[in-house]
Structure formats: structure tokens, C-alpha cells
Design a protein around this motif. Sequence first.
Motif, PDB file in Angstrom:
ATOM      1  N   ASN A   1      44.788  30.631  67.599  1.00 59.69           N
ATOM      2  CA  ASN A   1      45.827  30.500  66.591  1.00 59.69           C
ATOM      3  C   ASN A   1      46.689  31.771  66.667  1.00 59.69           C
ATOM      4  O   ASN A   1      46.141  32.869  66.701  1.00 59.69           O
ATOM      5  CB  ASN A   1      45.133  30.403  65.217  1.00 59.69           C
ATOM      6  CG  ASN A   1      46.103  30.174  64.077  1.00 59.69           C
ATOM      7  OD1 ASN A   1      47.179  30.746  64.029  1.00 59.69           O
ATOM      8  ND2 ASN A   1      45.694  29.342  63.126  1.00 59.69           N
TER       9      ASN A   1
ATOM     10  N   THR B   1      47.431  25.547  67.605  1.00 61.78           N
ATOM     11  CA  THR B   1      47.846  24.969  66.325  1.00 61.78           C
ATOM     12  C   THR B   1      48.985  23.996  66.611  1.00 61.78           C
ATOM     13  O   THR B   1      49.551  24.004  67.697  1.00 61.78           O
ATOM     14  CB  THR B   1      48.332  26.038  65.334  1.00 61.78           C
ATOM     15  OG1 THR B   1      49.572  26.572  65.794  1.00 61.78           O
ATOM     16  CG2 THR B   1      47.310  27.135  65.186  1.00 61.78           C
TER      17      THR B   1
ATOM     18  N   CYS C   1      39.804  26.595  64.104  1.00 59.77           N
ATOM     19  CA  CYS C   1      40.982  26.200  63.339  1.00 59.77           C
ATOM     20  C   CYS C   1      40.932  24.689  63.178  1.00 59.77           C
ATOM     21  O   CYS C   1      40.924  23.966  64.172  1.00 59.77           O
ATOM     22  CB  CYS C   1      42.233  26.624  64.097  1.00 59.77           C
ATOM     23  SG  CYS C   1      43.757  25.986  63.401  1.00 59.77           S
TER      24      CYS C   1
ATOM     25  N   HIS D   1      43.038  22.249  61.826  1.00 52.77           N
ATOM     26  CA  HIS D   1      44.124  21.362  62.250  1.00 52.77           C
ATOM     27  C   HIS D   1      44.391  21.532  63.740  1.00 52.77           C
ATOM     28  O   HIS D   1      44.788  20.591  64.413  1.00 52.77           O
ATOM     29  CB  HIS D   1      45.377  21.581  61.399  1.00 52.77           C
ATOM     30  CG  HIS D   1      46.395  22.491  61.982  1.00 52.77           C
ATOM     31  ND1 HIS D   1      46.389  23.846  61.771  1.00 52.77           N
ATOM     32  CD2 HIS D   1      47.435  22.234  62.797  1.00 52.77           C
ATOM     33  CE1 HIS D   1      47.412  24.374  62.426  1.00 52.77           C
ATOM     34  NE2 HIS D   1      48.059  23.437  63.061  1.00 52.77           N
ATOM     35  N   GLY D   2      44.142  22.752  64.251  1.00 49.52           N
ATOM     36  CA  GLY D   2      44.334  22.987  65.680  1.00 49.52           C
ATOM     37  C   GLY D   2      43.340  22.181  66.494  1.00 49.52           C
ATOM     38  O   GLY D   2      43.670  21.571  67.511  1.00 49.52           O
TER      39      GLY D   2
ATOM     40  N   CYS E   1      38.107  27.432  59.934  1.00 48.34           N
ATOM     41  CA  CYS E   1      39.510  27.047  59.941  1.00 48.34           C
ATOM     42  C   CYS E   1      40.358  28.202  59.429  1.00 48.34           C
ATOM     43  O   CYS E   1      40.114  28.707  58.337  1.00 48.34           O
ATOM     44  CB  CYS E   1      39.705  25.815  59.073  1.00 48.34           C
ATOM     45  SG  CYS E   1      41.421  25.373  58.838  1.00 48.34           S
TER      46      CYS E   1
ATOM     47  N   ASN F   1      43.467  28.108  58.532  1.00 45.62           N
ATOM     48  CA  ASN F   1      44.265  27.673  57.405  1.00 45.62           C
ATOM     49  C   ASN F   1      43.435  27.695  56.119  1.00 45.62           C
ATOM     50  O   ASN F   1      43.906  28.117  55.063  1.00 45.62           O
ATOM     51  CB  ASN F   1      44.775  26.264  57.678  1.00 45.62           C
ATOM     52  CG  ASN F   1      45.931  25.913  56.797  1.00 45.62           C
ATOM     53  OD1 ASN F   1      47.065  26.185  57.137  1.00 45.62           O
ATOM     54  ND2 ASN F   1      45.648  25.328  55.654  1.00 45.62           N
TER      55      ASN F   1
ATOM     56  N   CYS G   1      50.401  29.352  59.256  1.00 46.61           N
ATOM     57  CA  CYS G   1      49.039  29.371  58.718  1.00 46.61           C
ATOM     58  C   CYS G   1      48.720  30.746  58.184  1.00 46.61           C
ATOM     59  O   CYS G   1      48.027  31.525  58.835  1.00 46.61           O
ATOM     60  CB  CYS G   1      48.042  28.992  59.802  1.00 46.61           C
ATOM     61  SG  CYS G   1      48.139  27.286  60.287  1.00 46.61           S
TER      62      CYS G   1
END
Lengths: 456, 102, 224
Positions: free
Chosen positions: A200, A235, A271, A273-274, A402, A404, B101
Motif C-alpha cells: 500500500n 490498493t 490490506c 480492499h487491496g 488492513c 484502511n 487510505c
Amino acid sequence: MSTTTNGRSYKAQKVIDRMGQKLTRQMVGSLAACVHCGQCTDSCHYVLSNPGDPTFAPAYKADRIRKLFKKHYDWTGKVFPKWVKAGTVQTDEDLEELKDIVFGKCTNCRRCTINCPMGVDLATFNRMARGLLCHVGIMPEGVEYVAKEQWEIGNQMGVLKEDYIETIEWQEEELQDEMEDPNARIPVDKVNSEIVYVINPREIKHDPRSVLDAAKIFYMAGADYTMPSEGWDMTNFGLFNGDDELGGAVAGRVYDKVEELNGKKLVISECGHGYRSTRCEGPNWAKKDIAFDSESSVITMLKYIKEGKIKVDKTKNPGSYTFHDSCNNARSCGLTEEPRELLSLVVDDFREMYPNRAENYCCTGGGGAMSMAEYRPSRLKSAKVKADQLSATGTKTVVTSCHNCVDGLTDLIGHYKLGMDVTQLVNLVANALVVDEKIEENRKIHSAETSATAAQ
Amino acid sequence: MEKHKQENFHCEDFLSDFDFWTVDVADKLARDSDISGGLTESHWKVIMYVRDHFMKYEKGPAVVKVVKDCGISFKELCDLFPCGLVRGAYKVAGLPRPQGCI
Amino acid sequence: MSNLLHFSSHTLQEIALVFMATVYFMRVRWFLKWPLAKERQPATGMGDTNPKKGARYSVGKIAMPWAMESSRNKPLMYAQFVIFHLGVVAAIGLSFIIPYGPGLLKSAGLVSLIQLLTGAACIIGVFRIIRRITNPYMRAISSPDDHFSLVLLTGWFAFAFMAAPNNISSGEGVMLAYFMLTAFFLVYVPFSKISHYLYYPFTRTYLGRHFGRRGVYPLKRTPA
């Protein structure tokens, strides 16, 4: 506002037209099947944190999209449109209103999806609706900004290639110092590697400790790996803004680089969503079948411990820990058991959070919400249920796989003054690494080399 | 200070208007960012570097730039700004909340 | 039996059934024309499940109230759901038994069973009407169709309850009303939310395949 001949704004007309192109049978099923039974209501963290406000109810939000479907695409809805609440969008203001719902009142976490008796997948058509709006330029400013960075610079934080390389070199020096091994490397663009490790951009731009931690783990495991100089951002804001084109382009860059380097396996850092974007949705968006393997770094680290490639000492991580499942990892990728197993190997006091795994509540910053400044007050207010869930564990630290979620949780922990820390598995594994013997060995080699050079 | 809070801040943390920033504002932001004992010369060096970078490039600098150009280690940066680069240094320097993010 | 009642319980039902089948056929054909999203991603999860297993689990959730938080935490709602839908089965069954197999209703047990189910479903229907009107969340998500369908169904249960003994000695009113209502239903249902059962196998299978491939279904959890 320019309008079409039927008095509808061009943008609104475009949204309606494009819906017909984006609908899949799965979505049509979800749009047609809702019976308004209300079973999803209590599953949403927005509802639970905002008692008395029905506009947060998943079925209510879904109906803002469903009405368009019924009016324009469902012929039975055309028989008596008002009777089944079919409706349309007429003006750009209507689209702005829709934006506030699909971006501002839902994090696409899919908790209602798994709680719907009919199997309605709201998150999927909510993402589709986001994509329709995004196509006509309607989306939160922050989301637009980040999407632009990903299109133009190739990573979501606009990190320049030279900064990326310089950061890796810097972390390589840190690794050499810590391990007392001048030959320790963080290889970049090494061809034919077993592992291509993607991260990320946040790890480069703001906090490179996780890069160093991962490097330490790879070093101790003697891994044959590389970090790519391009396509290193795993990401993907295409997941958040609903733009399959962006999603395909960003994921495609990663895949192309792995192929160019002839890497055997793609390893994706922690991560949610990644992982979902690169591992699961990317091939769909890029319309490309992936020939190489890919896995989460959580699985890689767990394998290293199980295979005896690295040794860990859990007493190095004192304190109490709980685990927060990222929605994308748990509800969309089934990554729930490995992180728990790994956590139990590196800490002594792990306490489960309730509900957990695929039933966990969203960190409340999901779906790109961290980049939507305009909804921040509402987001924090809606984090009440998450705050209660965290504090009920009675732990000092929440672990999550994660980035995020790290930020979403950090925000709400500050807001609700929970006094908890947030960390990731890579940090705990690196911290628990048994390195003394290796360093001692390196020291001996180093001093032998030095004395050999001196003797010459 | 307090009366400007609403219009100039995104909720309770980052400054929304870069030009609203003053030394007093920085002191206030520093207190919000767990910096006890006030801002020292070392803090100011980082703060001015970050502001300068933002004025030139409209985004905050990468951490490698801060560390190299200010001649400090990452550990020192974390000691100066316990909330980290973004929630610490960027924030005290009056940068808006970065996107992504974060 | 009057001609009107005979017509209502036979010809009218048959016409309505043909109409319903036609609309359903068109509906399914329309539905299947939408492109199925293709899943290219390699499977995720622990490797202990697959799309087929996920689909079976997903479709089977209807009989596994413990497998979904929304039904697990509200067992009464689940019980209501079961009885309400069994009531529907009983009332539909009755509409076929009376014209085509009235002999079956000589069994007092069957009549009692139908009356038990339709009676209970009717009471639940009343409760559901009240809930849909008084609960602000339910009111906010309800359309006129939702209210109308529920009221209609509740009324239909009441008539089915009364029609179950198949006794016209004290007048044909109840039977006529029951069959007229049934015919109306057959015509109305394809356009209303009551046709949800048509989609159920599709939506649940698609979702189950998707979650099965990703290792999410069957759900894992550590109970509190």
C-alpha cells in the motif's frame, strides 16, 4: 444545467442509460427480489449507531437505486410504477442526493448482504451505482482526487518512483544496521523471484516501518523475493468508486509487472480492499485470467512459521490483543482463520471480538470513506457500535490485516477516547522474530571478513 | 482560535484552510497531537519543511524526504510527533487531511 | 353447488393459473437475458468449500435460522416466517383440493391442519400489518404494494380458514370469496413482491456460488 428533450438533465439521462449496460443478472436478481422484510435493518452499523433514523436502513438505501431499476428496466414495475415505488432521477441535484446515499451512508461492507434472507447483495449494486455517478463526474472530492492519482501516477498517494526507490534503499540500510549484515537486501525488480511483494503506498509515503518489518521477515526466512519498481500499488480505488475501468487498469499494472519479472507468486501486504481488488476482483475488471499464484502476506508469514523458516517468541509481544476482521478480507475473501492462527503464534493473550469473522462490524472507514471528508462527522457518529464492540473486548491493542481499518479504527478510538492501540500482524511477527542468533552469526562473519581484509 | 474552529477545521482535527495557519494555531494543533512540552526548534524544522513542500507541490512530502532533508532518523521523527507523520507533522504544519487510505 | 361457484373454483382458477404461468414464463425469460457476471478469480479461503457447497448452504439457509445473525437473534421472527409461509402452502393447497380432490377434506385431521396453519398465518398477518405500519423502519421501506399484498394475504388466510371444511350448507359466500380472491391473487402476484419466490433460487444460488468460491460460505464464527 443542460437538459435532454424529455426535460431530464444530461447527466441524469446518462446515469439511467448506463445502468442498463452495467446491470448483471446477479444484480437484477438482487434488485427484483427484495420483499422489504426489514431483516437487514439491524445488521448495518449506521442503523445501530443512529437509532431512530430509518434512512440508514439498508433496504431504504437500496430502494434509492432500486426505484431507478423498477422505473426504467423492470417491465413489471412499469405497469403500476407508484405502486412498487418506481422512480427516476430528473436533475443533477437528484444525482447529488443519490451520491450522499451511495457514498455517504454505506461503506459497501456487505454485512447486510450476508444477513438478507433473500440473498440480496446490496453492496454490489451500491458499488454499481457509485460507478454510474462517477462516470458523469459525481463523487466525493477526495475519491476523485485519489482516483486521479491512481490513473495518472500509478498509485493512490501520488508517490513518485524516485521516492519509492529511495524509501526502499533507506529501509534496506535500516535492515542492514539492525541485522548487522551489510549484504542484506530488499531486491527491486529481480527477475524470476519466488515472490513479488506489493504494498500500500501509505507504507512508502507515511510509515515505512511495515516495509522494514516485512523485509526482516523475508530476510530471516531466506526468501527469494523482490519488490517491483512499477505496479507496486496493490490498493485500488476502482473498488470504491465503482469504476471497473480504473479497477482493471490498476490491477492490470500489478499483473503485467509480475509477468514481466516472471515472478512465481504475488504476495499482497496486509490490506483488505487491496487484497480483494488484486486477488479477487482484479481479474474480473481487467478481463484477464491470471496464470501466477497470489496470496496475502498473512498466509506467507504463517507458512514461514509453520515450516520453521522463521522462529518467533510470543513473550516479545506482551499485553492483550483482539482481532478485527476487515470486511473485504473476511466477507469477500474468506480470510478469517489464518490471521487468527498467526496472531495466536505471536502473542500470548488473544481475545476474540464479538461478533467476529464474516459477521464482524465494519471499521466504519471502509469503501473509501476515509477519503470522504464531507461525511466524516456522520462516519464517526456511526462508529458508536464499533467503539462499543472494541471496548467490550477489554484489550489494549486491536490487530487488523488492513491498512484502511488501521486508520478507520485509529480515528474512532481517538473520537471515543478508547485508549487502544492499533497494529498489524506484520509488526507483531517482526517484533516476535528470534534474531539474536542470526545477528551473532553475522557479527562473526563480519569480524572474520574485517580481520581477513586487515591481514591482507 | 475557538470561534474559528468550526469553519476552519474538518471536524476536530486537520486544518481545512492552509492559509489560516499561524504559530499560535500550530501550538494549539501540537497540543491536540500529543506533543507535550511545546514545540522545539527540531519540531519547527520539520514543520517548516513540510509547509514548504506543500506550497511547492500541493501535497505533503514522503517520509523519506522529511527524514533525509531534515537530517533526523525515523525514530526521532516519531519522538517529535508521536501521532506520526500525517496525524502529527502534517497536521501541526496546517496541511489539510491527505486523501487515500489514511 | 351454483354455476357461479363451479365457475369460480374451476374455470376461473384455470384461466388465472394460465395467466400467471405466462407472466412467470416471460419474467424468467427476461431475467435470464441479463448477462451473468463471470467470475475469473482463483478460489480464496481455506480450501474447505467450493461454489457448489456454497450454493447448497446458501439455498439451505432458509431452514438454518442459526446460520444468519438476523434470524439467529430473532427466533420469534423466524418462527413467524415459517408459519406464515406454511399458511400460504396450506391455502394454495386448499384451492386445488376443493375443486379437484374434495374427498380429501372428509379427513377431519387435514381440515384441522389447514385451519391451524391458515388461522395462525392470519394472526401473524395481522401482527405483520401492525408492525409494518407502526415500526418506523418498516414504514420507511414499505411500498403500497407491500401493504396491499400483506392485507390481501391476511384476508385470504381468513377465507381459507373458513373455506377449509368445504361446507356450503349455510351459503356459498365464503367459498366464492375465497376462490375469487385466489383468482385475483394469481393474476396480481406476478406483478407484486409476492413473486419473490421466483427469484429466491437464483439469488441464493448466485450468492452461494460467489461466497463458496471465496471461502466465505459456509460461515465460520466463534459464538459469544
